[in-house]
Scaffold this active site. Structure first.
Site, short mmCIF file in Angstrom:
data_model
loop_
_atom_site.label_atom_id
_atom_site.label_comp_id
_atom_site.label_asym_id
_atom_site.label_seq_id
_atom_site.Cartn_x
_atom_site.Cartn_y
_atom_site.Cartn_z
N ASP A 110 -1.96 1.31 7.15
CA ASP A 110 -1.19 1.02 5.94
C ASP A 110 -0.83 -0.46 5.83
O ASP A 110 -0.94 -1.06 4.76
CB ASP A 110 0.07 1.89 5.90
CG ASP A 110 -0.27 3.37 5.96
OD1 ASP A 110 -0.93 3.86 5.03
OD2 ASP A 110 0.08 4.02 6.97
N ASP A 141 0.88 -1.17 0.00
CA ASP A 141 0.00 0.00 0.00
C ASP A 141 0.91 1.22 0.00
O ASP A 141 1.44 1.61 1.04
CB ASP A 141 -0.90 -0.01 1.24
CG ASP A 141 -1.80 1.21 1.31
OD1 ASP A 141 -2.28 1.66 0.25
OD2 ASP A 141 -2.01 1.73 2.42
N GLU A 160 -1.39 -1.51 -4.59
CA GLU A 160 -2.66 -0.80 -4.73
C GLU A 160 -2.46 0.43 -5.61
O GLU A 160 -1.49 1.17 -5.44
CB GLU A 160 -3.20 -0.38 -3.36
CG GLU A 160 -4.59 0.22 -3.45
CD GLU A 160 -5.21 0.45 -2.09
OE1 GLU A 160 -6.29 -0.11 -1.84
OE2 GLU A 160 -4.61 1.17 -1.28
#
Length: 171
Positions: free
Chosen positions: A143, A11, A71
């Site tokens: 996160d 992420d 992502e």
């Protein structure tokens, strides 16, 4: 596509980049590790990107994943922040690619849909479902939890015919 596959989910963020490593055997998932790579807010941009690079490279060396998933970023109203996030995302894609891993990309809505069943949801829903899907998962914040969700999303999508065809097409 049999056997154990180790996946790193990432992420990306300039301040904090979440990472998570899971293993998948068929439909079974196993938590390996998760955490956050942080950059120094007071450092210049190039130094911060180097910090993210070095941190992710260390994680890859330590956990030896075979596949990576990142992502995708969303565009917000602040163009400068979006550009910086894009640069951090570039590092998040570069590190596993340089290590020879195929890097899959997933939109935030696809990650949420894979984990909580719908494309729009709150962080607490993601945390809750990550704990349901991987009860032994430990994470130090949003996160890392999001990175676990990215890895889970990839574990589900890598079973698809499209992913298999893409792998077969690789030289």
């Amino acid at each position: 596509m049999t056997g154990t596959i180790r996946i790193i989910g990432i992420d990306p963020g300039l301040r904090r980049t979440g990472w998570a490593v899971i293993e998948t055997v068929g439909n079974s998932l196993r938590f390996i590790g998760a955490g956050t790579v942080r950059s120094n807010d007071k450092a210049d941009l190039a130094s911060r990107l180097c910090q993210l690079h070095d941190g992710l490279a260390e994680i890859l060396h330590l956990h030896m994943p075979q596949e990576a998933a990142v992502e995708a970023t969303f565009v917000n109203k602040d163009a400068v922040a979006t550009l910086k996030l894009g640069q951090a995302r570039g590092i998040a894609m570069l590190v596993p690619a340089r290590a020879g891993l195929r890097v899959a990309e997933y939109a935030p809505n696809a990650v949420k849909k894979a984990v909580i069943g719908v494309g729009h949801g709150e962080k607490r829903q993601i945390h809750m479902m990550v704990k349901v899907l991987m009860p032994k998962a430990l994470f130090d914040g949003d996160d890392a939890a999001d990175a676990i969700a990215v890895a889970i999303c990839h574990a589900h999508h890598r079973q698809s015919p499209a992913w298999r065809l893409a792998l077969e097409a690789q030289p």
